[in-house]
Design a protein around this motif. Structure first.
Motif, PDB file in Angstrom:
ATOM      1  N   ILE A  50       0.895  -1.165   0.000  1.00  0.00           N
ATOM      2  CA  ILE A  50       0.000   0.000   0.000  1.00  0.00           C
ATOM      3  C   ILE A  50       0.927   1.207   0.000  1.00  0.00           C
ATOM      4  N   PHE A  51       0.709   2.167  -0.869  1.00  0.00           N
ATOM      5  CA  PHE A  51       1.570   3.343  -0.885  1.00  0.00           C
ATOM      6  C   PHE A  51       1.390   4.141   0.411  1.00  0.00           C
ATOM      7  N   GLY A  52       2.462   4.825   0.821  1.00  0.00           N
ATOM      8  CA  GLY A  52       2.429   5.666   2.011  1.00  0.00           C
ATOM      9  C   GLY A  52       3.278   5.069   3.118  1.00  0.00           C
ATOM     10  N   PRO A  53       3.567   5.829   4.163  1.00  0.00           N
ATOM     11  CA  PRO A  53       2.995   7.140   4.471  1.00  0.00           C
ATOM     12  C   PRO A  53       3.618   8.344   3.733  1.00  0.00           C
ATOM     13  N   GLN A  54       4.832   8.218   3.163  1.00  0.00           N
ATOM     14  CA  GLN A  54       5.409   9.403   2.523  1.00  0.00           C
ATOM     15  C   GLN A  54       5.597   9.203   1.024  1.00  0.00           C
ATOM     16  N   ASP A  61       4.180  10.666  -1.208  1.00  0.00           N
ATOM     17  CA  ASP A  61       4.158  11.983  -1.866  1.00  0.00           C
ATOM     18  C   ASP A  61       5.529  12.676  -1.845  1.00  0.00           C
ATOM     19  N   HIS A  62       6.499  12.101  -1.144  1.00  0.00           N
ATOM     20  CA  HIS A  62       7.857  12.663  -1.164  1.00  0.00           C
ATOM     21  C   HIS A  62       8.653  12.163  -2.373  1.00  0.00           C
ATOM     22  N   LYS A  82       9.214   6.841   3.992  1.00  0.00           N
ATOM     23  CA  LYS A  82       8.744   5.509   3.628  1.00  0.00           C
ATOM     24  C   LYS A  82       7.814   5.614   2.429  1.00  0.00           C
TER      25      LYS A  82
END
Lengths: 321, 228
Positions: free
Chosen positions: A188-192, A194-195, A269
């Motif tokens: 699952i994508f995330g938590p970061q 968007d970095h 991450k």
């Protein structure tokens, strides 16, 4: 009833520890979950010898120990196939077996996976510390004297809660997990996430990563194409809590999958392994390759529910015997 | 800065990261502590553990008992109803330290780096009260700050393979105490005989987030007073 002397460790193997399903609730004190890296194999092992799923077992890493029976207990070996033997005879895995006093359980060599589990009726007798019998190696507590086993150690087992079984139980062929090598693992994508630029996220999903020898119970270190964060960001982030399965990207842009021996981290991450696939990680070893495919949170929940349904069905099958 | 509304980030299917601010800051950390305490008083169904960080709280739950969405809604509700006046006072802990020599092998390097004497480093270090932002890295390891500007020092270029338990280290504005022996890259200026983590004790950790810490210098000869 008192615990009874059950096993003598003749040779320990490089890393054989007592584990259960882990220690929860003490993250604020920096205490990690520890526990079986492949909780599926540990739970099934316990069920096959008539235990509750969370009893303490031995987790055996890559090279097996030699263990002598001091009584006639019922045992089972699950997880990685290290080619177990009782004296000179091969022992069928995922199938419980009554060993006799003086017989020796040994392992002739790794055939697949990374970690095998030895469950015994009643469970390995060690003190529960902070709600768990798992070994915390870094702080040296829990399990057997807070350490991995050594030659000469004598292990006790608990008296069984139930009336002793008189027959052996086996997992059906179809229910035995497939060879974990070269699996595609759900994330699952995330938590970061968007970095990372979208191009990097694509590279991450397309890549095949090799597991490096620096991997251990703290983390699986991967080698593959660089997973670079957005250019304007620093090398690290402000430290925060982490969970087993989260994939951090340190300064060298090579992913590390966090396992069960740490509670905090300071690297971003990109993604986190779906819970249902965590037991696979316990069977990944240096030299294996892994790749990731993205699932939604609902697909991850679906997967975990299916896995539990499977385990519950096995439980019912065993009770029906 | 404290966020007006927290940022929620999922860490897999079984944990939710609640970010309440974007920097290392007492007020931000205080908000984490309030939320942490609130969840301790009124535990949510299915929560297995909560891990406070500098600016976030990680909530770990059993995905068979609850969901990310459910947890997030419950946290939002809790944040609206939190009563900070119910928070227990943080404790203040005085920590004895033997500075320098074999107990603090980097003290001289830190002094030279700033062009001051080791005694001045000790004076700066003992002259402030520090806030425990979080416990992590290893059981019982406190991340504390902020170090006075005069002794803010980068990490060692080459980490040590063995740092003894009880070592007091600096890294940038942070201070830590090694609660067990481990490898480590912080500048070691001293050693405390206090046991930061003991699994047989309750609570197992000597320090908790929000606690206030003051260091004071002792001589090697005084260590006998702390022998068990």
């Amino acid at each position: 009833m008192a615990a009874v002397k059950t096993f003598e460790i003749l040779a320990p193997g490089p890393l054989t520890t007592v584990q259960d399903c882990g220690r929860f609730g003490f993250g604020a004190y920096g205490v990690p979950v520890s526990g079986a890296m492949d909780s599926f194999s540990l739970r099934i092992g316990n069920l096959l010898v008539g235990n509750a799923e969370n009893e303490a077992c031995l987790e055996i890493t890559v090279v097996g120990p030699r263990i002598m029976g001091l009584i006639d207990p019922e045992i089972v070996v699950t997880g990685a196939d290290l080619y177990p033997h009782i004296n000179a005879d091969p022992l069928k895995m995922w199938c419980s077996h009554f060993i006799r006093k003086g017989e020796v359980l040994s392992f002739k060599g790794l055939r697949n996976g990374c970690r095998a589990y030895l469950a015994v009726t009643g469970g390995i007798h060690v003190k529960s510390i902070m709600g768990s019998k798992s070994t915390n190696l870094s702080a040296g507590f829990g399990g057997f004297e807070g350490r991995s086993l050594r030659a000469g150690d004598i292990l006790f087992s608990n008296p069984s809660h139930c009336s002793p079984k008189t027959e052996t139980w086996a997992l059906q062929e179809d229910d035995i997990p497939a060879d974990p090598a070269d699996q595609s693992i759900r994330v699952i994508f995330g938590p970061q996430d968007d970095h990372f630029p979208s191009k990097t996220r694509e590279i991450f999903l397309d890549a095949t990563f090799r597991v490096t020898p620096q991997s251990d119970r703290t983390g699986i270190r991967l080698a593959g194409p660089p997973i670079e964060a957005k250019k304007n960001l620093g090398k690290s982030i402000i430290s925060e809590g982490v969970v087993p399965g989260t994939i951090q990207i340190p300064g060298d842009a090579q992913p590390i999958i966090i396992l069960g021996e740490t509670v905090t981290g300071g690297y971003r991450k990109i993604a986190t392994i779906a819970s249902a696939d965590l037991p696979f990680l316990g069977q990944v070893k240096p030299g294996d390759t892994v790749n990731f495919h993205r699932v939604s949170i609902d697909e991850a929940y679906q997967a975990i529910r299916e896995q539990e349904k499977r385990i519950n069905k096995l439980k019912e099958k065993m009770r029906a015997k | 800065m404290l966020f007006k509304n927290p940022v929620y980030r999922k860490m897999g299917d079984c944990s939710l990261l609640v970010e309440v601010g974007d920097e290392i800051d007492i007020d931000v950390n205080q908000k984490v502590r309030e939320l942490f305490a609130g969840l301790k008083t009124d535990p949510l169904v299915g929560v297995l553990d909560t891990v406070p960080g500098y600016r976030s709280l990680l909530i770990i739950f059993d995905p068979l008992e609850t969901t990310l969405r459910q947890i997030q809604e419950e946290v939002q509700h809790l944040l609206r109803t939190l009563d900070p006046s119910q928070l227990p006072e943080p404790k203040t802990m005085e920590v004895p330290v033997v500075y320098g020599g074999e107990y603090g092998p980097d003290l001289k390097w830190v002094a030279d780096y700033h062009g001051i004497t080791p005694e001045e480093v000790i004076r700066f270090h003992t002259g402030h009260t520090y806030h425990v932002y979080m416990i992590g890295f290893m059981p019982g390891y406190p991340y504390m700050g902020e170090l006075p500007e005069e002794i803010v020092t980068p990490r060692r270029e080459t980490p040590r393979t063995v740092v003894p338990r009880g070592s007091v280290g600096l890294a940038q504005k942070q201070i830590g105490i090694y609660s067990t022996q481990s490898p480590g890259g912080w500048q070691i200026i001293g050693w405390t005989p206090l046991i930061l983590f003991d699994s047989a004790r309750w609570p197992p950790g000597l320090l908790e987030m929000g606690d206030q810490v003051k260091f004071y210098a002792i001589k090697e000869e005084e260590l006998v007073n702390w022998q068990q």
